[in-house]
Scaffold this active site. Structure first.
Site, PDB file in Angstrom:
ATOM      1  N   ASP A 156     117.985  29.993 -62.787  1.00 31.93           N
ATOM      2  CA  ASP A 156     118.920  30.651 -61.879  1.00 31.93           C
ATOM      3  C   ASP A 156     118.462  32.081 -61.538  1.00 31.93           C
ATOM      4  O   ASP A 156     118.143  32.855 -62.450  1.00 31.93           O
ATOM      5  CB  ASP A 156     120.296  30.703 -62.569  1.00 31.93           C
ATOM      6  CG  ASP A 156     121.414  31.071 -61.618  1.00 31.93           C
ATOM      7  OD1 ASP A 156     121.604  30.361 -60.626  1.00 31.93           O
ATOM      8  OD2 ASP A 156     122.104  32.083 -61.875  1.00 31.93           O
TER       9      ASP A 156
ATOM     10  N   HIS B  46     124.238  23.033 -54.485  1.00 33.81           N
ATOM     11  CA  HIS B  46     125.645  23.346 -54.733  1.00 33.81           C
ATOM     12  C   HIS B  46     126.098  24.662 -54.111  1.00 33.81           C
ATOM     13  O   HIS B  46     127.273  25.016 -54.210  1.00 33.81           O
ATOM     14  CB  HIS B  46     125.874  23.389 -56.245  1.00 33.81           C
ATOM     15  CG  HIS B  46     125.131  24.533 -56.882  1.00 33.81           C
ATOM     16  ND1 HIS B  46     123.751  24.618 -56.884  1.00 33.81           N
ATOM     17  CD2 HIS B  46     125.573  25.653 -57.497  1.00 33.81           C
ATOM     18  CE1 HIS B  46     123.388  25.731 -57.484  1.00 33.81           C
ATOM     19  NE2 HIS B  46     124.469  26.387 -57.870  1.00 33.81           N
ATOM     20  N   ASP B  47     125.169  25.429 -53.543  1.00 36.42           N
ATOM     21  CA  ASP B  47     125.517  26.693 -52.907  1.00 36.42           C
ATOM     22  C   ASP B  47     125.511  26.591 -51.386  1.00 36.42           C
ATOM     23  O   ASP B  47     125.793  27.583 -50.695  1.00 36.42           O
ATOM     24  CB  ASP B  47     124.505  27.789 -53.287  1.00 36.42           C
ATOM     25  CG  ASP B  47     124.558  28.171 -54.763  1.00 36.42           C
ATOM     26  OD1 ASP B  47     125.617  28.017 -55.387  1.00 36.42           O
ATOM     27  OD2 ASP B  47     123.521  28.640 -55.283  1.00 36.42           O
TER      28      ASP B  47
ATOM     29  N   GLU C 257     114.603  29.736 -59.116  1.00 39.76           N
ATOM     30  CA  GLU C 257     115.361  30.012 -57.895  1.00 39.76           C
ATOM     31  C   GLU C 257     115.133  31.459 -57.471  1.00 39.76           C
ATOM     32  O   GLU C 257     115.270  32.375 -58.286  1.00 39.76           O
ATOM     33  CB  GLU C 257     116.860  29.796 -58.138  1.00 39.76           C
ATOM     34  CG  GLU C 257     117.673  29.955 -56.849  1.00 39.76           C
ATOM     35  CD  GLU C 257     119.111  30.397 -57.065  1.00 39.76           C
ATOM     36  OE1 GLU C 257     119.949  30.127 -56.196  1.00 39.76           O
ATOM     37  OE2 GLU C 257     119.404  31.038 -58.094  1.00 39.76           O
TER      38      GLU C 257
ATOM     39  N   ASP D 189     119.809  23.894 -66.409  1.00 44.85           N
ATOM     40  CA  ASP D 189     119.906  25.110 -65.615  1.00 44.85           C
ATOM     41  C   ASP D 189     119.876  26.291 -66.575  1.00 44.85           C
ATOM     42  O   ASP D 189     120.700  26.377 -67.491  1.00 44.85           O
ATOM     43  CB  ASP D 189     121.225  25.093 -64.819  1.00 44.85           C
ATOM     44  CG  ASP D 189     121.116  25.818 -63.491  1.00 44.85           C
ATOM     45  OD1 ASP D 189     120.501  26.895 -63.463  1.00 44.85           O
ATOM     46  OD2 ASP D 189     121.657  25.299 -62.493  1.00 44.85           O
TER      47      ASP D 189
HETATM   48  O1  TEU Z   1     122.795  31.487 -56.808  1.00 48.61           O
HETATM   49  C1  TEU Z   1     122.130  32.651 -56.423  1.00 48.61           C
HETATM   50  C2  TEU Z   1     122.734  33.394 -55.354  1.00 48.61           C
HETATM   51  O2  TEU Z   1     122.250  34.460 -55.046  1.00 48.61           O
HETATM   52  C3  TEU Z   1     123.919  32.826 -54.678  1.00 48.61           C
HETATM   53  O3  TEU Z   1     125.005  33.610 -54.995  1.00 48.61           O
HETATM   54  C4  TEU Z   1     123.683  32.796 -53.247  1.00 48.61           C
HETATM   55  O4  TEU Z   1     123.397  34.059 -52.743  1.00 48.61           O
HETATM   56  C5  TEU Z   1     124.879  32.296 -52.552  1.00 48.61           C
HETATM   57  O5  TEU Z   1     125.323  31.133 -53.154  1.00 48.61           O
HETATM   58  C6  TEU Z   1     124.552  31.995 -51.144  1.00 48.61           C
HETATM   59  O6  TEU Z   1     125.739  31.839 -50.515  1.00 48.61           O
HETATM   60  C7  TEU Z   1     122.748  31.140 -58.155  1.00 48.61           C
HETATM   61  C8  TEU Z   1     123.535  29.870 -58.369  1.00 48.61           C
HETATM   62  O7  TEU Z   1     122.888  28.820 -57.703  1.00 48.61           O
HETATM   63  C9  TEU Z   1     124.939  30.096 -57.929  1.00 48.61           C
HETATM   64  O8  TEU Z   1     125.709  28.928 -57.989  1.00 48.61           O
HETATM   65  C10 TEU Z   1     125.519  31.161 -58.832  1.00 48.61           C
HETATM   66  O9  TEU Z   1     126.802  31.486 -58.400  1.00 48.61           O
HETATM   67  C11 TEU Z   1     124.668  32.417 -58.833  1.00 48.61           C
HETATM   68  O10 TEU Z   1     123.287  32.146 -58.982  1.00 48.61           O
HETATM   69  C12 TEU Z   1     125.045  33.290 -60.006  1.00 48.61           C
HETATM   70  O11 TEU Z   1     124.645  32.687 -61.195  1.00 48.61           O
END
Ligand code: TEU
Ligand code: CA
Length: 555
Positions: A209, A325-326, A251, A107
């Site tokens: 990311d 994971h989000d 992403e 990542d």
């Molecule tokens: O996620 C991108 C992001 O914009 C997230 O905050 C998203 O909007 C949210 O999870 C939706 O509910 C990436 C990673 O996947 C996330 O785990 C990180 O927290 C974020 O970037 C910051 O690095």
């Protein structure tokens, strides 16, 4: 038509026929009883993944980090977090995975670093050091307040004042995650050198990311897909990716069908794929976002996915996923995590994995893991949930309302520990887990599911294998049908006279489905979650969440 050399078919790459698997290290397997998953734990479970048949692991961040955002806040890009292991452990992971035919995709979190990174520590102490310009600083507004009212994703202001330098810095996500200033060429050089350092350790690629944020123009207020984005991605490609047999997935929460090919068009020399979220955001309230989900609407959902299949039919490449994971657990979000959990988990997998693109399985999805059902705010761990909670309460939302939203769509749903067994702490740890295990591990766990020949795992394994066996799944044209049917997701894949038909009931009721004349026929059932069907003809009576994939005869 004139011959356009750019539109020649690209060489098939290893990742076109491969299935990816995402590991969230903190929650996967704890080898030493401290309650936190780690790299030796991952190594101990590689045979599980080999049996599943996956081609590569997307490993969420394992770098040194204060863990304000569980590793998405990196304090040293060339070190492993001690709680996850050592660089030796990491090298061993790469080697052990490779021995099983599995690549490790890291990542890359370079929109921001941690505020504990040495660069930021130097930057915040003085305006005179080179590192100061590695971050985004602005003078206070006239009244001494922040330069703008921009809110951080995880709550509060996106600007934090540092008295030592008399300026505010940008933390688009949180104050612990200061944004890196990609306008600075020395910073970009540092990042490319670091990426090459990891490639030299034998990794198979990067998931990048929030990569669509790096080209931002802060003063113009343009953050997503800003004016410098593609210039930087092309530079990154030249400096690190070119000539390597690796995979990259960027992403982006903003990428649309209009901009997708700017990232992954084959003449762009940028990335291989994007993780796009149009089908996810489709289910959110336009005003209140993820905390207030809308009822699921299959027709709209199909429309988004069908359109992405069409957009990337001949150029670019789709990534296929419902979970990460989000996001909430897919069986809870889109199907039924109660009575029809097993059938509906298989149905979702069938629909996603037989589309054109590279499918990603999120840890636990392969056994149909479900959302957490927390009742108190102190059970939550996620910086996003906790940060937004404070804001929501200040706006007059009740704790119960907020917790309902967090249970439906919060990120901790995906982060409860992997359920390996029905024993204490689900076989995840011998100690106290950093976040509670789901009590349903007594029933839903790897050991039990794998012991069942009709389990969810067996179905996923078959899907992964089918993709390797049948070129029509990898390359075939995607042809949706019954697009307006509110209950059934149906499509065909077609290539060189071969045709695969996929029909799936997205509801918990029995559904009568009229097979369109053009799709009717007999063939071989490749996969089903009820009794096999070999005839798709006339009216089918589909059982709750029934899904079937038939390779049509004469094709
Ligand atoms: O996620 C991108 C992001 O914009 C997230 O905050 C998203 O909007 C949210 O999870 C939706 O509910 C990436 C990673 O996947 C996330 O785990 C990180 O927290 C974020 O970037 C910051 O690095
Ligand atoms: Ca551990």
């Amino acid at each position: 038509m004139l011959h356009n050399p750019k539109l020649d078919k690209p060489a098939t790459k290893w990742w076109h026929a491969a299935t990816g698997y995402q590991i969230y290290p903190r929650s996967f397997c704890d080898s030493n009883g401290d309650g936190v998953g780690d790299i030796p734990g991952i190594i101990s479970k590689l045979d599980h993944l080999k049996d599943l048949g996956i081609g590569f692991i997307w490993l969420s961040p394992v770098y040194a980090s204060p863990m304000a955002d569980n590793g998405y806040d990196i304090s040293d890009y060339r070190a492993i977090a001690p709680e996850f292991g050592t660089l030796d452990d990491f090298d061993r992971l790469v080697a052990e995975a490779k021995a099983r035919g599995i690549g490790i995709v890291m990542d890359l979190v370079v929109n921001h670093s941690s505020s504990a990174h040495a660069w930021f520590q130097a930057a915040r102490a003085s305006r005179e050091v080179a590192e100061h310009d590695y971050y985004v600083w602005r003078d206070p507004a006239r009244d001494g307040g922040p330069p703008s009212d921009l809110k951080a994703c995880f709550g509060g202001s996106a600007w934090t004042f540092v008295p030592e330098v008399g300026q505010y810095y940008l933390g688009y996500f949180s104050p612990e995650q200061p944004d890196l200033n990609w306008r600075n060429p020395a910073l970009r050089r540092e990042i490319y050198n670091m990426m090459n350092w990891w490639f030299d350790r034998g990794i198979a690629g990067f998931r990048m990311d929030v990569i669509s944020l790096i080209g931002k123009d802060v003063d113009a207020g343009v953050f997503e897909e800003g004016p410098y984005l593609h210039e930087y991605l092309q530079e990154m490609h030249r400096e690190t990716l070119a000539g390597r047999d690796i995979v990259t997935v960027g992403e982006s929460w903003s990428v649309s069908r209009d901009t997708a090919l700017l990232f992954c068009g084959r003449d762009r020399a940028e990335l291989d794929m994007v993780f796009q979220f149009n089908h996810i955001v489709e289910g959110w309230d336009p005003l209140h976002g993820k905390w207030k989900p809308k009822p699921f609407d299959l027709v709209r959902f199909k429309r988004v996915l069908d359109a992405w299949q069409a957009t990337l039919a001949d150029d670019g490449w789709n990534s296929l996923f419902l979970s990460n994971h989000d996001l909430p657990r897919q069986v809870s979000k889109y199907a039924d995590d109660g009575t029809y959990r097993v059938q509906s988990a298989k149905m979702l997998a069938t629909v996603v994995h037989l589309m054109k693109g590279t499918p990603f399985i999120y840890q636990g999805e392969e056994i149909g893991m479900t959302n957490a059902a927390f009742t108190r705010i102190d059970q939550f761990r996620d910086v996003e949930t906790l940060g937004n909670y404070a804001d929501a309460i200040a706006q007059g939302i009740t704790p119960d309302e907020f917790i309902a939203g967090a249970n439906a769509n919060g990120r901790d749903n995906a982060r409860t520990p992997m359920q390996w067994s029905g024993g204490g702490q689900a076989g995840f740890t011998d100690g106290t887990p950093w976040i509670e295990v789901n009590p349903n591990h007594s029933e839903i766990n790897v050991k039990a599911d794998r012991a069942d020949p009709d389990g969810v795992f067996a179905h996923y394994r078959r899907l992964v294998e089918l993709r390797r066996e049948h070129p029509v799944i990898v390359h075939g044209r995607y042809v949706p049908f019954a697009e307006d049917d509110p209950a059934v997701f149906a499509y065909a894949r077609e290539m060189d006279g071969t045709k695969l038909a996929v029909i799936a009931n997205f509801t918990g009721a029995e559904v009568e489905f009229e097979v369109p004349e053009a799709q009717s026929g007999r063939g071989t059932c490749l996969l089903a979650n009820y009794a096999a069907r070999d005839s798709l003809d006339g009216t089918l009576s589909l059982a709750p969440y029934e899904a079937v994939a038939v390779l049509m005869a004469g094709s």
